[in-house]
Design a protein around this motif. Structure first.
Motif, PDB file in Angstrom:
ATOM      1  N   ALA A 171       0.831  -1.197   0.000  1.00  0.00           N
ATOM      2  CA  ALA A 171       0.000   0.000   0.000  1.00  0.00           C
ATOM      3  C   ALA A 171       0.877   1.264   0.000  1.00  0.00           C
ATOM      4  N   HIS A 172       1.975   1.228   0.751  1.00  0.00           N
ATOM      5  CA  HIS A 172       2.868   2.399   0.806  1.00  0.00           C
ATOM      6  C   HIS A 172       3.475   2.680  -0.568  1.00  0.00           C
ATOM      7  N   SER A 190       2.764   5.932  -2.804  1.00  0.00           N
ATOM      8  CA  SER A 190       3.925   6.773  -3.121  1.00  0.00           C
ATOM      9  C   SER A 190       4.051   7.020  -4.623  1.00  0.00           C
ATOM     10  N   ARG A 191       3.759   6.008  -5.412  1.00  0.00           N
ATOM     11  CA  ARG A 191       3.852   6.147  -6.876  1.00  0.00           C
ATOM     12  C   ARG A 191       2.916   7.220  -7.418  1.00  0.00           C
ATOM     13  N   SER A 192       1.850   7.518  -6.689  1.00  0.00           N
ATOM     14  CA  SER A 192       0.895   8.518  -7.163  1.00  0.00           C
ATOM     15  C   SER A 192       1.254   9.939  -6.731  1.00  0.00           C
ATOM     16  N   SER A 246       9.775   1.257  -5.570  1.00  0.00           N
ATOM     17  CA  SER A 246       9.611  -0.196  -5.501  1.00  0.00           C
ATOM     18  C   SER A 246      10.295  -0.732  -4.250  1.00  0.00           C
ATOM     19  N   VAL A 247       9.893  -1.919  -3.861  1.00  0.00           N
ATOM     20  CA  VAL A 247      10.502  -2.589  -2.715  1.00  0.00           C
ATOM     21  C   VAL A 247      10.860  -4.010  -3.141  1.00  0.00           C
ATOM     22  N   PHE A 256      14.387  -0.691  -0.568  1.00  0.00           N
ATOM     23  CA  PHE A 256      13.496   0.238  -1.259  1.00  0.00           C
ATOM     24  C   PHE A 256      14.295   0.992  -2.305  1.00  0.00           C
ATOM     25  N   TYR A 257      13.801   0.990  -3.515  1.00  0.00           N
ATOM     26  CA  TYR A 257      14.422   1.757  -4.592  1.00  0.00           C
ATOM     27  C   TYR A 257      13.426   2.818  -5.026  1.00  0.00           C
TER      28      TYR A 257
END
Length: 74
Positions: free
Chosen positions: A1-2, A6-8, A16-17, A29-30
């Motif tokens: 969900a995070h 975050s992508r939005s 990405s993780v 996390f990248y």
């Protein structure tokens, strides 16, 4: 969900993780952000602050977050 949230966010280019194949308890996390202002705004979002609070509670002591700049190749 995070990651999905975050992508939005404005300025998020990639989020990405990944799970370490040798240690499934280690996450990587990248993230790529348009600029430092976008990254700072991301860390100021209440959901990001809550995510970091929970992550710190679950992480072993000594876990670190490092923010590394991307240097374009010439």
């Amino acid at each position: 969900a995070h990651t999905r949230r975050s992508r939005s966010e404005p300025g998020c280019l990639k989020h990405s993780v990944h799970v370490d194949c040798e240690d499934p308890l280690t996450l990587f996390f990248y993230e790529e952000w348009e600029d430092r202002a976008a990254l700072d705004a991301h860390f100021a979002v209440p959901e990001s602050l809550e995510y970091m609070r929970v992550a710190r509670e679950l992480a072993p002591s000594g876990s670190k977050i490092r923010i590394l700049p991307i240097v374009p190749r010439l």
